[in-house]
Design a protein around this motif. Structure first.
Motif, PDB file in Angstrom:
ATOM      1  N   PHE A  67       0.811  -1.220   0.000  1.00 31.08           N
ATOM      2  CA  PHE A  67       0.000   0.000   0.000  1.00 31.08           C
ATOM      3  C   PHE A  67       0.842   1.266   0.000  1.00 31.08           C
ATOM      4  N   ALA A  71       0.254   4.061  -2.710  1.00 33.73           N
ATOM      5  CA  ALA A  71      -0.271   5.354  -2.248  1.00 33.73           C
ATOM      6  C   ALA A  71       0.739   6.470  -2.499  1.00 33.73           C
ATOM      7  N   VAL A  82      -3.420  10.282   0.272  1.00 26.87           N
ATOM      8  CA  VAL A  82      -3.787   8.907  -0.047  1.00 26.87           C
ATOM      9  C   VAL A  82      -3.236   7.947   1.014  1.00 26.87           C
ATOM     10  N   PRO A  87      -8.426   0.940   4.870  1.00 28.69           N
ATOM     11  CA  PRO A  87      -9.035  -0.019   3.944  1.00 28.69           C
ATOM     12  C   PRO A  87     -10.530   0.255   3.784  1.00 28.69           C
ATOM     13  N   GLN A  90     -12.698   5.906   0.714  1.00 29.72           N
ATOM     14  CA  GLN A  90     -12.445   6.585  -0.553  1.00 29.72           C
ATOM     15  C   GLN A  90     -12.347   8.087  -0.357  1.00 29.72           C
ATOM     16  N   THR A 109     -10.153   4.944  -4.024  1.00 27.81           N
ATOM     17  CA  THR A 109     -10.581   4.062  -2.940  1.00 27.81           C
ATOM     18  C   THR A 109      -9.455   3.090  -2.603  1.00 27.81           C
ATOM     19  N   ARG A 110      -9.192   2.922  -1.326  1.00 25.15           N
ATOM     20  CA  ARG A 110      -8.222   1.908  -0.899  1.00 25.15           C
ATOM     21  C   ARG A 110      -8.929   0.567  -0.776  1.00 25.15           C
ATOM     22  N   ASP A 114      -4.027  -5.467   0.152  1.00 25.83           N
ATOM     23  CA  ASP A 114      -2.900  -4.570   0.364  1.00 25.83           C
ATOM     24  C   ASP A 114      -2.283  -4.199  -0.983  1.00 25.83           C
ATOM     25  N   LEU A 117      -5.335   0.313  -5.223  1.00 28.83           N
ATOM     26  CA  LEU A 117      -6.256   1.442  -5.223  1.00 28.83           C
ATOM     27  C   LEU A 117      -7.233   1.257  -6.382  1.00 28.83           C
TER      28      LEU A 117
END
Length: 372
Positions: A67, A71, A82, A87, A90, A109-110, A114, A117
């Motif tokens: 992530f 990000a 970001v 998790p 958004q 959106t995460r 892992d 996006l």
């Protein structure tokens, strides 16, 4: 089909069956209205639940070795924070050019997985955005477009009630978060978001399941289909920007009054394309500003209408305008010189050569009813 012919979403046939008036929009054949008409569709969404086909939007995944890497790569392209996304959370943001102008606005959106996006970009800009991301994402971080997915939006105060009959878990989705849910046996990614100013959901499903989901949702008497015409009047009343109108490659997010979408760390640290202008405008202010406008009388002011002060000097232009059914009168947004942007300022709109009186007002025109 010629290269210039509009594309069709996976729901094109459903719109035709419902008697929609189809128009070319952002490279697609899209429903502008159904037989009930724009006014009825607008009011239905404000009072019940409207169903929109937004499958023309671009859905894609940005994936990488974890992530933080993904990000961090995204933070080089957008002013949003970001890295702090949880998790399933958004955020709204923008792609900026080197000069700080807006290339597009988007949702990030995460995913629970892992290092993934999920990003949604505007239909008319998606090929540009995909190329922009591919050009700027570092080695090891990859973009995967998801043309195999459709997207529908269920919006309005009865949206939760209608969707929860099929998927009770949606009641527990917080604003600007998503969940993976089953809707009548259909696997879907459902986020509590939308662009009408109402509570509601955006539902991503496979193209193969889109028509089944569409008809399942429409089987509820609370739900009716809504086209692009009412989508535009709803977002305008909600004070929400539309790319190509309130946002373009010359306009910064600070001028557009989107500073709320730039979290504090990013304002201070910068580190994204276009940051120099954004930080300068945050420190020194801007020469112009996005505002709400209420024309007097019943005549609407359309996109491109010149705005003058009371002495007749040009101070700006309208970027979106039309009739606001929920306020029972014309509404508009535009940019004016910052010194003329205070709510209550009297202005004129030059319509067919005639100055029509209007007033700068606070946005939105009706209170947003997101479920926070």
């Amino acid at each position: 089909m010629s290269d210039n012919a509009p594309k069709q979403t996976s729901l094109y046939g459903e719109h035709v069956k419902l008697g929609a008036r189809m128009v070319p929009f952002a490279g697609y054949d899209m429903p502008v209205q159904y037989p009930s008409g724009i006014l009825a569709e607008h009011n239905w969404t404000r009072e019940n639940a409207g169903l929109f086909d937004v499958s023309h939007m671009g859905q894609c995944l940005i994936e990488g070795p974890g992530f933080e890497a993904v990000a961090g790569a995204m933070e080089a392209l957008v002013p949003a924070d970001v890295l702090s996304l949880k998790p399933r959370q958004q955020r709204y943001s923008q792609f900026l050019n080197e000069q700080g102008g807006t290339l597009d606005d988007l949702m990030i959106t995460r995913h629970e997985e892992d290092g993934t996006l999920y990003v949604v970009v505007n239909a008319g800009r998606k090929e540009h955005d995909y190329a922009w991301m591919r050009r700027h994402l570092p080695a090891g971080v990859r973009l995967t477009t998801r043309d195999d997915l459709s997207l529908v939006a269920l919006q309005g105060p009865k949206a939760e009630e209608a969707l929860a009959k099929l998927a009770p878990a949606v009641k527990d989705i917080p604003f600007m978060h998503y969940a993976d849910v089953g809707i009548g046996g259909i696997r879907a990614q459902v986020s509590r978001s939308g662009y009408t100013g109402e509570d509601g959901f955006e539902i991503s499903v496979s193209n193969a399941d889109a028509a089944k989901l569409w008809n399942l949702l429409l089987s509820d008497p609370l739900v009716k289909p809504v086209g692009l015409g009412a989508r535009d009047s709803l977002r305008l009343e909600g004070g929400l920007c539309l790319y190509g109108h309130e946002l373009d490659e010359a306009i910064s997010p600070v001028e557009a009054d989107l500073v709320w979408s730039i979290q504090k760390r990013r304002r201070t640290e910068g580190g994204f394309i276009g940051a120099a202008r954004v930080q300068k405008e945050l420190a020194e202010g801007t020469a112009k500003k996005r505002v709400g406008i209420r024309p007097e009388g019943r005549a609407p002011a359309r996109d491109g209408t010149v705005i003058t002060d009371q002495s007749g000097r040009e101070i700006g232009k309208v970027t979106s305008g039309g009739f606001g059914p929920s306020v029972n009168g014309p509404v508009a947004m535009g940019y004016v010189e910052t010194q003329s942007s205070r709510p209550g300022t009297k202005i004129n709109l030059i319509v067919r050569g005639n100055p029509l009186p209007a007033e700068i007002v606070t946005l939105p025109f009706i209170p947003n009813r997101f479920k926070r």
